[in-house]
Write a protein that holds these residues in place. Structure first.
Motif, mmCIF file in Angstrom:
data_model
loop_
_atom_site.group_PDB
_atom_site.id
_atom_site.type_symbol
_atom_site.label_atom_id
_atom_site.label_comp_id
_atom_site.label_asym_id
_atom_site.label_seq_id
_atom_site.Cartn_x
_atom_site.Cartn_y
_atom_site.Cartn_z
ATOM 1 N N VAL A 154 0.839 -1.205 0.000
ATOM 2 C CA VAL A 154 0.000 0.000 0.000
ATOM 3 C C VAL A 154 0.872 1.253 0.000
ATOM 4 O O VAL A 154 0.577 2.232 -0.712
ATOM 5 N N ASN A 155 1.926 1.238 0.793
ATOM 6 C CA ASN A 155 2.819 2.395 0.827
ATOM 7 C C ASN A 155 3.474 2.622 -0.526
ATOM 8 O O ASN A 155 3.709 3.762 -0.939
ATOM 9 N N ASP A 156 3.755 1.537 -1.229
ATOM 10 C CA ASP A 156 4.343 1.647 -2.568
ATOM 11 C C ASP A 156 3.327 2.190 -3.567
ATOM 12 O O ASP A 156 3.637 3.067 -4.389
ATOM 13 N N PHE A 157 2.091 1.690 -3.486
ATOM 14 C CA PHE A 157 1.044 2.102 -4.428
ATOM 15 C C PHE A 157 0.506 3.503 -4.114
ATOM 16 O O PHE A 157 0.002 4.184 -5.005
ATOM 17 N N GLY A 158 0.567 3.896 -2.839
ATOM 18 C CA GLY A 158 -0.029 5.159 -2.415
ATOM 19 C C GLY A 158 -1.456 4.975 -1.968
ATOM 20 O O GLY A 158 -1.900 5.516 -0.952
ATOM 21 N N SER A 159 -2.202 4.185 -2.697
ATOM 22 C CA SER A 159 -3.584 3.837 -2.369
ATOM 23 C C SER A 159 -3.897 2.530 -3.075
ATOM 24 O O SER A 159 -3.480 2.330 -4.223
ATOM 25 N N ALA A 160 -4.613 1.633 -2.401
ATOM 26 C CA ALA A 160 -4.855 0.308 -2.977
ATOM 27 C C ALA A 160 -6.263 -0.163 -2.654
ATOM 28 O O ALA A 160 -6.856 0.223 -1.643
ATOM 29 N N VAL A 161 -6.765 -1.016 -3.543
ATOM 30 C CA VAL A 161 -8.063 -1.658 -3.323
ATOM 31 C C VAL A 161 -7.798 -3.080 -2.845
ATOM 32 O O VAL A 161 -7.131 -3.857 -3.533
ATOM 33 N N PHE A 162 -8.296 -3.392 -1.665
ATOM 34 C CA PHE A 162 -8.211 -4.738 -1.107
ATOM 35 C C PHE A 162 -9.484 -5.484 -1.501
ATOM 36 O O PHE A 162 -10.590 -5.008 -1.229
ATOM 37 N N LYS A 163 -9.311 -6.648 -2.148
ATOM 38 C CA LYS A 163 -10.453 -7.359 -2.707
ATOM 39 C C LYS A 163 -10.557 -8.770 -2.116
ATOM 40 O O LYS A 163 -9.552 -9.484 -2.056
ATOM 41 N N PRO A 164 -11.770 -9.188 -1.712
ATOM 42 C CA PRO A 164 -11.955 -10.595 -1.334
ATOM 43 C C PRO A 164 -11.692 -11.489 -2.548
ATOM 44 O O PRO A 164 -11.924 -11.079 -3.693
ATOM 45 N N LEU A 165 -11.226 -12.690 -2.314
ATOM 46 C CA LEU A 165 -10.986 -13.607 -3.430
ATOM 47 C C LEU A 165 -12.293 -14.075 -4.049
ATOM 48 O O LEU A 165 -12.332 -14.447 -5.219
ATOM 49 N N TYR A 166 -13.380 -14.059 -3.267
ATOM 50 C CA TYR A 166 -14.686 -14.490 -3.774
ATOM 51 C C TYR A 166 -15.682 -13.353 -3.554
ATOM 52 O O TYR A 166 -16.156 -13.113 -2.442
ATOM 53 N N SER A 167 -15.996 -12.625 -4.636
ATOM 54 C CA SER A 167 -16.997 -11.561 -4.531
ATOM 55 C C SER A 167 -17.383 -11.105 -5.925
ATOM 56 O O SER A 167 -16.663 -11.346 -6.905
ATOM 57 N N THR A 168 -18.534 -10.441 -6.023
ATOM 58 C CA THR A 168 -18.981 -9.838 -7.277
ATOM 59 C C THR A 168 -19.452 -8.425 -7.012
ATOM 60 O O THR A 168 -19.775 -8.058 -5.880
ATOM 61 N N LYS A 169 -19.493 -7.609 -8.074
ATOM 62 C CA LYS A 169 -20.026 -6.246 -8.016
ATOM 63 C C LYS A 169 -19.357 -5.404 -6.931
ATOM 64 O O LYS A 169 -19.996 -4.577 -6.286
ATOM 65 N N ALA A 170 -18.070 -5.610 -6.717
ATOM 66 C CA ALA A 170 -17.241 -4.844 -5.773
ATOM 67 C C ALA A 170 -17.635 -5.047 -4.315
ATOM 68 O O ALA A 170 -17.170 -4.315 -3.438
ATOM 69 N N ARG A 171 -18.469 -6.043 -4.049
ATOM 70 C CA ARG A 171 -18.850 -6.299 -2.655
ATOM 71 C C ARG A 171 -17.628 -6.710 -1.830
ATOM 72 O O ARG A 171 -16.846 -7.553 -2.240
ATOM 73 N N GLY A 172 -17.488 -6.107 -0.660
ATOM 74 C CA GLY A 172 -16.403 -6.450 0.242
ATOM 75 C C GLY A 172 -15.079 -5.789 -0.082
ATOM 76 O O GLY A 172 -14.109 -5.953 0.662
ATOM 77 N N MET A 173 -15.020 -5.038 -1.172
ATOM 78 C CA MET A 173 -13.768 -4.372 -1.531
ATOM 79 C C MET A 173 -13.568 -3.140 -0.651
ATOM 80 O O MET A 173 -14.523 -2.443 -0.321
ATOM 81 N N THR A 174 -12.306 -2.886 -0.289
ATOM 82 C CA THR A 174 -11.989 -1.803 0.631
ATOM 83 C C THR A 174 -10.843 -0.975 0.085
ATOM 84 O O THR A 174 -9.800 -1.517 -0.304
ATOM 85 N N LEU A 175 -11.011 0.344 0.061
ATOM 86 C CA LEU A 175 -9.958 1.249 -0.367
ATOM 87 C C LEU A 175 -9.122 1.635 0.844
ATOM 88 O O LEU A 175 -9.645 2.135 1.841
ATOM 89 N N ILE A 176 -7.820 1.381 0.767
ATOM 90 C CA ILE A 176 -6.924 1.651 1.889
ATOM 91 C C ILE A 176 -5.774 2.526 1.410
ATOM 92 O O ILE A 176 -5.136 2.232 0.398
ATOM 93 N N ASP A 177 -5.515 3.600 2.160
ATOM 94 C CA ASP A 177 -4.446 4.525 1.805
ATOM 95 C C ASP A 177 -3.145 4.155 2.508
ATOM 96 O O ASP A 177 -3.129 3.404 3.488
#
Length: 291
Positions: free
Chosen positions: A134-157
């Motif tokens: 995350v520190n390298d990317f600046g901001s990242a989306v954390f995604k569950p391995l099993y999900s659809t329609k962005a459910r459970g995804m989290t934006l972390i700075d």
């Protein structure tokens, strides 16, 4: 009308499932919506039963949706369908093809092995490695391995170790993808039997970071150039799906692919392209099993 028995595997009452069942009925006179939660596999008898009927006696099964929510258990539902396939029932798309897409990581690895451009991605169980990413990317989306329609995804700075701790508490394996500027839209590029059909845009309906309809986005027409169509074609080719949507975004670094859908979006095809995906899929299935 034909006398074909084609079952639709999906979620009873859901628009896309019912639309596909309606299209099959209009072409064949036969209608059966199959909820995989109500299916029983009898391995001794070699039967796959649903509401008193053996699905192994059908001419074809079309998988529109395997479950409301993605989870490892979905893979077991697909395994059940392999018996029907072994008994000679044509299944669209093939269970083995869909299995490779239910797990986001399996899809990503296949895409990268095919040299498809994607956002920078790190997958780890280690929270220190996740924080470094995350520190390298600046901001990242954390995604569950099993999900659809962005459910459970989290934006972390960058620097937010508490948010990483919270995500890790629910997801042992952390799929971490660099957040890119999507300019308020991304694309659904649609393929039927490997052939390009159309493209629709998902346009953000608010200031949210994702463009999904679930988050308020809207469908709109989009005309891609030949290079973009070829990129999407290459992305979906390794999976061999009957009907799929390739999720593509245009960034200042060039086009990137997020994922290939296991089932494709009927509503996007209707609202963004003005086409009847259910009828097109049904025609394809009937042609395949009667040739």
């Amino acid at each position: 009308m034909t006398e074909l028995k084609i079952g639709v595997i999906g979620i009873p009452g859901k628009w896309s499932t019912e639309a596909l069942a309606d299209a099959v009925e209009a072409k064949t006179g036969f209608r059966r919506v199959i909820d995989m939660g109500a299916v029983a596999l009898d391995l001794d008898q070699g039967r796959l039963m649903h509401a008193g009927e053996d699905l192994c006696t059908y001419d074809a099964l079309i998988i529109k949706k395997i479950s409301e929510i993605y989870s490892p258990e979905v893979l077991d539902r697909l395994e059940l369908l392999r018996l029907a396939e072994a008994k000679g029932v044509k299944v669209f798309s093939r269970p083995e093809a869909i299995i490779r897409l239910i797990d986001r990581l399996a899809c990503t690895v296949s895409l990268r092995m095919a040299d498809i451009p994607m956002p920078r991605t790190v997958v780890t169980e280690d929270k220190a490695a996740a924080l470094a990413a995350v520190n390298d990317f600046g901001s990242a989306v954390f995604k569950p391995l099993y999900s659809t329609k962005a459910r459970g995804m989290t934006l972390i700075d960058a620097g937010d170790s508490a948010a990483i701790d919270a995500f890790s508490a629910e997801h042992q394996v952390m799929y971490i993808q660099e957040k890119l500027d999507l300019s308020g839209q991304d694309l659904g590029m649609v393929f039927l039997n490997g052939e390009y059909l159309c493209t629709y845009a998902r346009v953000s309906g608010s200031d949210t970071w994702n463009t999904t309809i679930h988050a308020g986005g809207k469908y709109a027409p989009f005309e891609p150039d030949a290079a973009l169509i070829e990129l999407a074609r290459r992305a979906q080719a390794p999976f061999g799906l009957s009907f799929t949507t390739v999720d593509v975004a245009l960034t200042d670094q060039g086009p990137i692919v997020f994922e290939v859908s296991a089932f494709g979006g009927f509503r996007g095809v209707r609202d963004g392209c003005g086409l009847d995906a259910a009828a097109l899929v049904t025609d394809h299935v009937i042609a395949e099993i009667t040739q």
